[in-house]
Design a protein around this motif. Sequence first.
Motif, PDB file in Angstrom:
ATOM      1  N   LYS A 161     -19.476   1.062 -87.161  1.00  0.00           N
ATOM      2  CA  LYS A 161     -19.551   2.195 -87.878  1.00  0.00           C
ATOM      3  C   LYS A 161     -20.225   3.251 -87.267  1.00  0.00           C
ATOM      4  O   LYS A 161     -19.954   4.567 -87.548  1.00  0.00           O
ATOM      5  N   VAL A 162     -21.274   3.004 -86.465  1.00  0.00           N
ATOM      6  CA  VAL A 162     -22.128   3.996 -85.785  1.00  0.00           C
ATOM      7  C   VAL A 162     -21.048   4.691 -84.815  1.00  0.00           C
ATOM      8  O   VAL A 162     -21.118   5.909 -84.496  1.00  0.00           O
ATOM      9  N   ILE A 163     -20.222   4.016 -84.112  1.00  0.00           N
ATOM     10  CA  ILE A 163     -19.203   4.843 -83.427  1.00  0.00           C
ATOM     11  C   ILE A 163     -18.479   5.519 -83.919  1.00  0.00           C
ATOM     12  O   ILE A 163     -18.094   6.636 -83.446  1.00  0.00           O
ATOM     13  N   SER A 164     -17.828   5.244 -85.007  1.00  0.00           N
ATOM     14  CA  SER A 164     -16.877   5.938 -85.977  1.00  0.00           C
ATOM     15  C   SER A 164     -17.929   7.217 -86.350  1.00  0.00           C
ATOM     16  O   SER A 164     -17.192   8.397 -86.451  1.00  0.00           O
ATOM     17  N   LEU A 165     -18.982   7.099 -86.843  1.00  0.00           N
ATOM     18  CA  LEU A 165     -19.853   8.532 -86.819  1.00  0.00           C
ATOM     19  C   LEU A 165     -19.919   9.453 -85.854  1.00  0.00           C
ATOM     20  O   LEU A 165     -19.833  10.727 -85.931  1.00  0.00           O
ATOM     21  N   GLN A 166     -20.163   8.778 -84.660  1.00  0.00           N
ATOM     22  CA  GLN A 166     -20.011   9.705 -83.490  1.00  0.00           C
ATOM     23  C   GLN A 166     -18.702  10.416 -83.243  1.00  0.00           C
ATOM     24  O   GLN A 166     -18.713  11.548 -82.654  1.00  0.00           O
ATOM     25  N   LEU A 192     -29.198   8.704 -96.859  1.00  0.00           N
ATOM     26  CA  LEU A 192     -28.877   9.298 -95.475  1.00  0.00           C
ATOM     27  C   LEU A 192     -29.875   9.138 -94.408  1.00  0.00           C
ATOM     28  O   LEU A 192     -30.733   9.734 -94.329  1.00  0.00           O
ATOM     29  N   SER A 193     -29.712   8.205 -93.619  1.00  0.00           N
ATOM     30  CA  SER A 193     -30.628   7.453 -92.792  1.00  0.00           C
ATOM     31  C   SER A 193     -30.376   7.814 -91.369  1.00  0.00           C
ATOM     32  O   SER A 193     -31.091   7.641 -90.385  1.00  0.00           O
ATOM     33  N   LEU A 194     -29.025   8.308 -90.994  1.00  0.00           N
ATOM     34  CA  LEU A 194     -28.849   8.459 -89.687  1.00  0.00           C
ATOM     35  C   LEU A 194     -27.887   9.475 -89.561  1.00  0.00           C
ATOM     36  O   LEU A 194     -26.681   9.757 -90.172  1.00  0.00           O
ATOM     37  N   ALA A 195     -28.020  10.603 -88.801  1.00  0.00           N
ATOM     38  CA  ALA A 195     -27.203  11.767 -88.534  1.00  0.00           C
ATOM     39  C   ALA A 195     -26.939  12.009 -87.209  1.00  0.00           C
ATOM     40  O   ALA A 195     -27.405  11.370 -86.241  1.00  0.00           O
ATOM     41  N   PHE A 196     -25.756  12.608 -86.839  1.00  0.00           N
ATOM     42  CA  PHE A 196     -25.339  12.784 -85.466  1.00  0.00           C
ATOM     43  C   PHE A 196     -24.709  14.222 -85.528  1.00  0.00           C
ATOM     44  O   PHE A 196     -23.851  14.481 -86.252  1.00  0.00           O
ATOM     45  N   GLY A 197     -25.280  15.075 -84.471  1.00  0.00           N
ATOM     46  CA  GLY A 197     -24.768  16.367 -84.535  1.00  0.00           C
ATOM     47  C   GLY A 197     -25.297  17.154 -83.688  1.00  0.00           C
ATOM     48  O   GLY A 197     -26.363  16.730 -82.787  1.00  0.00           O
ATOM     49  N   ASN A 198     -24.805  18.290 -83.110  1.00  0.00           N
ATOM     50  CA  ASN A 198     -25.220  19.434 -82.185  1.00  0.00           C
ATOM     51  C   ASN A 198     -26.078  20.444 -82.863  1.00  0.00           C
ATOM     52  O   ASN A 198     -25.603  21.476 -83.667  1.00  0.00           O
ATOM     53  N   PHE A 199     -27.407  19.834 -82.967  1.00  0.00           N
ATOM     54  CA  PHE A 199     -28.218  20.685 -83.999  1.00  0.00           C
ATOM     55  C   PHE A 199     -28.532  22.117 -83.337  1.00  0.00           C
ATOM     56  O   PHE A 199     -28.909  23.081 -84.303  1.00  0.00           O
ATOM     57  N   LYS A 200     -28.364  22.091 -82.276  1.00  0.00           N
ATOM     58  CA  LYS A 200     -28.772  23.550 -81.423  1.00  0.00           C
ATOM     59  C   LYS A 200     -27.837  24.373 -81.969  1.00  0.00           C
ATOM     60  O   LYS A 200     -27.836  25.665 -82.170  1.00  0.00           O
ATOM     61  N   ARG A 201     -26.547  24.099 -82.446  1.00  0.00           N
ATOM     62  CA  ARG A 201     -25.118  24.741 -82.817  1.00  0.00           C
ATOM     63  C   ARG A 201     -25.317  24.874 -84.208  1.00  0.00           C
ATOM     64  O   ARG A 201     -24.707  25.613 -84.852  1.00  0.00           O
ATOM     65  N   ALA A 242     -25.055  16.793 -78.190  1.00  0.00           N
ATOM     66  CA  ALA A 242     -25.234  16.150 -79.589  1.00  0.00           C
ATOM     67  C   ALA A 242     -26.377  15.128 -79.431  1.00  0.00           C
ATOM     68  O   ALA A 242     -26.625  14.467 -78.347  1.00  0.00           O
ATOM     69  N   ASN A 243     -27.044  14.881 -80.605  1.00  0.00           N
ATOM     70  CA  ASN A 243     -28.313  13.827 -80.798  1.00  0.00           C
ATOM     71  C   ASN A 243     -28.173  13.033 -81.893  1.00  0.00           C
ATOM     72  O   ASN A 243     -27.511  13.393 -82.773  1.00  0.00           O
ATOM     73  N   GLY A 252     -37.234   7.861 -77.607  1.00  0.00           N
ATOM     74  CA  GLY A 252     -35.920   7.509 -78.511  1.00  0.00           C
ATOM     75  C   GLY A 252     -34.853   6.902 -77.743  1.00  0.00           C
ATOM     76  O   GLY A 252     -33.902   6.340 -78.007  1.00  0.00           O
ATOM     77  N   GLY A 253     -34.875   7.194 -76.345  1.00  0.00           N
ATOM     78  CA  GLY A 253     -33.622   6.966 -75.426  1.00  0.00           C
ATOM     79  C   GLY A 253     -32.338   7.135 -75.855  1.00  0.00           C
ATOM     80  O   GLY A 253     -32.393   8.331 -76.496  1.00  0.00           O
ATOM     81  N   ARG A 254     -31.233   6.577 -75.551  1.00  0.00           N
ATOM     82  CA  ARG A 254     -29.966   7.007 -75.642  1.00  0.00           C
ATOM     83  C   ARG A 254     -29.280   5.680 -76.448  1.00  0.00           C
ATOM     84  O   ARG A 254     -29.363   4.649 -76.212  1.00  0.00           O
TER      85      ARG A 254
END
Length: 377
Positions: free
Chosen positions: A247-252, A319-328, A263-264, A297-299
């Motif tokens: 599911k984490v891969i799906s989020l990515q 909502l405990s995990l987000a994936f995004g390009n927060f700079k944008r 993205a982070n 945090g590593g990768r």
Amino acid sequence: IAAIEAKGYAPSELTEKVEKINTHLTDLGKQIAEVEKKAGRPQPGQNDVTPEQAEYRKAFNAYLRKGRTDGLEELQRKAMNTGSDPDGGYLVMPEMDLAIDRVAQTMGGLASVANVVTIGTAKYEKLVKTSGMSMRRVADGATGGETTEPKFAKVAIEVFTAEVEPWIFNETLEDSRINLESDLADEAAIGFAEGANVEYITGNGVGKSRGIAAYTMVANSSYAWGNLGYILSGATAGFASTNPADKVISLQHALKAQYRPGANWLCNDATLGVMRQFKDASGAFYLWNPDPAAGFGGRFLGSPVVIDDNVADLGAGSLSLAFGNFKRGYTIVNRAGTTLIRDNITAKGTTKFNFRRRFGAGINNYEAIKWMKCATS
């Protein structure tokens, strides 16, 4: 001296000791002189300070320690390159303002990767393209038509006033060895940082910043501009018990490919502790990897992990995990100028320093951030 008084002369061994001491003291004197010389030399960046700013710094320090305001308002107009109105206080030195910003970004995970701008107005406004133009093919000799025009959305982020108020004992103000300006900057910076970083995650936007967890959430399959998309974790209060990383891969991949460079992952330390235990299908390799360049945090799956303990713990519907390009996707807006009011009347024996600054934050690109929701449906 006792030997001379007793014997009428100084024994040779004592004379040698005194000479060594004198030589040592002479060397120390030379070293101290060199240190003082170096301390008086211009440091990096000092040459950029104008005479007006140097004069203002001196007057500002007198204001901090003694409450003297002799000519401070006039000096402020000369020294400060900003349109900010002090409005009941005196503008701090630009270095103090920058120090407050630096600490806020260092202490908050999201703040360290978000877009940060400084404005001289009460609101930050920007047009964001929500859809582009479509291309048309035109046959030879045929009449071309109209292409679809791009669509834009207006994003506005307001700034609001916040304050912190360090208290200093009056005896401390009299101690010239204390770098009062630096100490107050640190105290104010920590106060603003702790409050602001909570807002950047959970703030409701009413008189404060709006956090990335405070927007309307919709299933990513139903995503529309103005909402944030999420995918399900596969468990009611955490990650799925079987193949949790799927599911984490799906989020990515829920994030469009155009946003993935830069993205982070964003989560708190406890959630990262769970993710670090995820392994590949063979069970031989961890999916998390250390990376000195990415910090502690590593990768995970190749993207840096940013730790922010203001993000919710794993739990039912969280909502405990987000994936995004927060700079944008997320912008922090600082209004130029931090003001300071000195109060040595209210509390006997202490002086209060009331720092005020205006800032706000919010999402400027809803496509650039995706969440994982701990749920099965």
